[in-house]
Design an enzyme around this catalytic site. Structure first.
Site, PDB file in Angstrom:
ATOM      1  N   ASP A 142       0.952  -1.189   0.047  1.00 58.29           N
ATOM      2  CA  ASP A 142      -0.094  -0.029  -0.047  1.00 58.29           C
ATOM      3  C   ASP A 142       0.918   1.254   0.001  1.00 58.29           C
ATOM      4  OD1 ASP A 142      -2.737   1.289   0.386  1.00 58.29           O
ATOM      5  OD2 ASP A 142      -1.678   2.031   2.231  1.00 58.29           O
TER       6      ASP A 142
ATOM      7  N   GLU B 160       0.906  -1.002  -5.423  1.00 62.81           N
ATOM      8  CA  GLU B 160      -0.174  -0.029  -5.808  1.00 62.81           C
ATOM      9  C   GLU B 160       0.455   1.477  -6.061  1.00 62.81           C
ATOM     10  OE1 GLU B 160      -3.972   2.441  -3.225  1.00 62.81           O
ATOM     11  OE2 GLU B 160      -1.809   2.207  -2.564  1.00 62.81           O
TER      12      GLU B 160
END
Length: 580
Positions: free
Chosen positions: A226, A297
């Site tokens: 993330d 991401e």
């Protein structure tokens, strides 16, 4: 009705060479990675919120669909200020979702079905409720250096501390929060409840490796990293430059007013992920099993995104998420979708694996950005591309954004009071399983978010029973993706006209597949002989959009030299094969 000719076609041919299908470490290279926003998927205990056991009860749904891997959003212990992306304990399951036994059972059942499970790795920041942060506030060693602390730049006329520089949070406002106990500012690139880790600190790096190893041993098959572009910041804490010098004088700054050269995309990010990758590869050698993957991401420019692939001698992630298609909105043209596909393909390092993404928990659903018809044929094209396809729960039935009143909002974009009505809840409405109360999501009288009112007709059970539904088309597409042609074959794209687009997948000795789509509002007609690359006399319908008029397994005879006119209705698509 228009007759189009390949005289105005734009044609791009690419070849993909994948390694042997017998290598179990390549399980991910042609997988369908299905994102489950846990809170919205399935409630097993009647409290109105989705949980881990709810997922376990629905695993056969994936088997029936042909899904081979699932990705779970955060389920760690958390105060939920940012819907779980504010972690207060990385090795505990939040009671909202169950307990560790529930997670272990889920992993066991996933593996029993020959599937894989990928989880979120949130290591840019944690929650301010984490014990590490509490100890850091009190300057307890070694935790005193786990986070980024800075003295005030000074004090204003009211005695209020002035932040160290002009850095802005992604969620709005200063990226610095004053802590009265420690009498220093801490950095938070997201919500103020999410302090950033000091990832240059060796102790912090080792903590992240322990987290990786913990979940590795638990049996997960991959990690979605993330917010990696925010991992490192300028060591000199220099002010970031304004993108518009005129606005500099007006005040009212937002995150998008700055060029974030000192807070994003620093090279140390790639070095750190490489370090984690090498650590995980070593675990792999000692513990065995299939390869665990890293996925980034990466919301950044193309060059920085491609750097996440790394090189042969400097491994970073297995691939970064491709968000190029997420921005598609009406009107969609053949040239637009082709350019977005080719932008990734042509920039991707040689020999690497592409991936495709249309929806996720941070973006509006495709059905709500375009139309049901456009969403159908866009997905049809994406599912027939080489590489990894990333799907969002409910995408298999064409779910739309939910309707959420202001008083029902759960996600306040990181808890920012200034942005309390900016929410991502619309794309997170509960999964629509059937037409019973609350769409079969929960037995509670009220779900944590309202069920979309379309559930009575737009649900899994109803679509499973319909021979020409979105669900049926999706299942046919997953079947095709499992063929050798779609896994290892050549990709060819053809822009027939402004609206007509053709994808073909070919592999010597195996059937060829053609995806023919009309993105336009008028009937389009082509001569199939202009676009068929095989010496074949018959084409068979493998799947089609409900509005196309073409029926599954219908056959077309190809008679050269006579014209073979093929009519495509507006906003329709069909997949043909050379299987006789």
């Amino acid at each position: 009705m228009k007759l189009t000719s390949n005289l105005i076609s734009g044609i791009v041919i690419l070849f993909f060479v994948f390694v042997s299908a017998d290598d179990s470490n390549d399980w991910w290279k042609s997988s369908i990675l299905y994102e489950i926003f846990i809170r919205s998927f399935k409630d097993s205990d009647g409290d109105g919120t989705g949980d881990l056991n709810g997922i376990t009860t629905k695993l056969d749904h994936f088997v029936h669909l042909g899904i081979d891997s699932i990705y779970l959003t955060p389920f760690y212990k958390s105060p939920m200020d940012d819907m779980g992306y504010d972690v207060s304990n990385y090795t505990e399951v939040d009671p909202m979702f169950g307990n560790m036994n529930d997670f272990e059972r889920l992993v066991h059942e996933v593996e029993n079905r020959g599937m894989k499970i990928v989880i979120d790795l949130v290591i840019n920041h944690c929650s301010d409720n984490h014990e590490w942060f509490k100890k850091s506030v009190n300057k307890i060693k070694p935790y005193d250096e786990y986070f980024i602390w800075k003295d005030a730049k000074g004090f204003d006329k009211n005695g209020e501390p002035i932040p160290p520089n002009n850095w802005i949070s992604v969620f709005g406002g200063s990226a610095w929060e004053w802590n009265a106990n420690r009498k220093q500012f801490y950095l938070h690139q997201f919500g103020r409840q999410q302090p950033d880790f000091k990832l240059r600190n060796t102790n912090v790096k080792n903590e992240m490796k322990k987290i990786l190893e913990f979940w590795f041993v638990k049996g997960v098959h991959g990690f979605r990293i993330d917010a990696p572009k925010h991992f490192y910041e300028d060591e000199h804490f220099r002010d970031e430059p304004f993108l518009n010098t005129k606005k500099h004088k007006t005040g009212g700054f937002t995150y998008n007013d700055f060029n974030h050269i000192y807070t994003t995309d620093l090279w140390e990010t790639y070095e750190f992920i490489n370090e984690l990758r090498l650590f995980t590869d070593q675990l792999q050698k000692t513990r065995g099993g299939i390869e665990r993957i890293f996925v980034a991401e990466a919301y950044t420019d193309m060059n920085n995104t491609m750097a996440y692939y790394g090189t042969k001698h400097f491994k970073v992630t297995h691939y970064p998420f491709n968000f190029g298609l997420v921005s598609l909105e009406n009107p969609v043209t053949a040239n637009e979708i082709d350019s977005k596909i080719m932008k990734w393909i042509t920039n991707m390092p040689k020999g690497e694996t592409p991936n495709w993404n249309l929806e996720n928990h941070d973006h509006r659903r495709m059905n709500s950005k375009t139309s049901k018809e456009h969403a159908t044929i866009i997905l049809m094209n994406v599912m027939m591309l080489p590489g990894v396809v990333y799907l969002y729960y409910g995408q298999e039935i064409g779910m739309m954004n939910g309707l959420v009143r202001f008083d029902q909002i759960q996600d306040h974009l990181g808890g920012s009071e200034k942005k309390k009505f900016i929410t991502r809840d619309y794309e997170r409405s509960p999964m629509q399983w059937d037409d019973t109360m609350n769409a079969g999501f929960t037995s509670n009288l009220e779900a944590y978010l309202p069920i979309d009112p379309t559930y009575w007709k737009l649900n899994v059970e109803r679509q499973k029973a319909e021979h020409n539904s979105f669900y049926t088309m999706f299942k046919n597409l997953t079947r095709l993706r499992q063929t050798n042609t779609c896994k290892y074959g050549e990709l060819k794209t053809q822009i027939v006209s402004k609206w007509m687009y053709i994808i073909s997948r070919t592999l010597p000795g195996y059937p060829t597949y053609y995806v023919i789509t009309n993105f336009g509002p008028e009937y389009e007609t082509i001569d199939l002989l202009d676009y068929i690359v095989d010496d074949t006399s018959v084409l068979t319908v493998e799947t089609s959009s409900a509005n196309s008029g073409y029926i599954y397994k219908h056959k077309f005879k190809i008679d050269n030299p006579f014209p073979n006119l093929f009519v495509m209705k507006p906003f329709s698509g069909v997949v043909l094969s050379t299987i006789k």
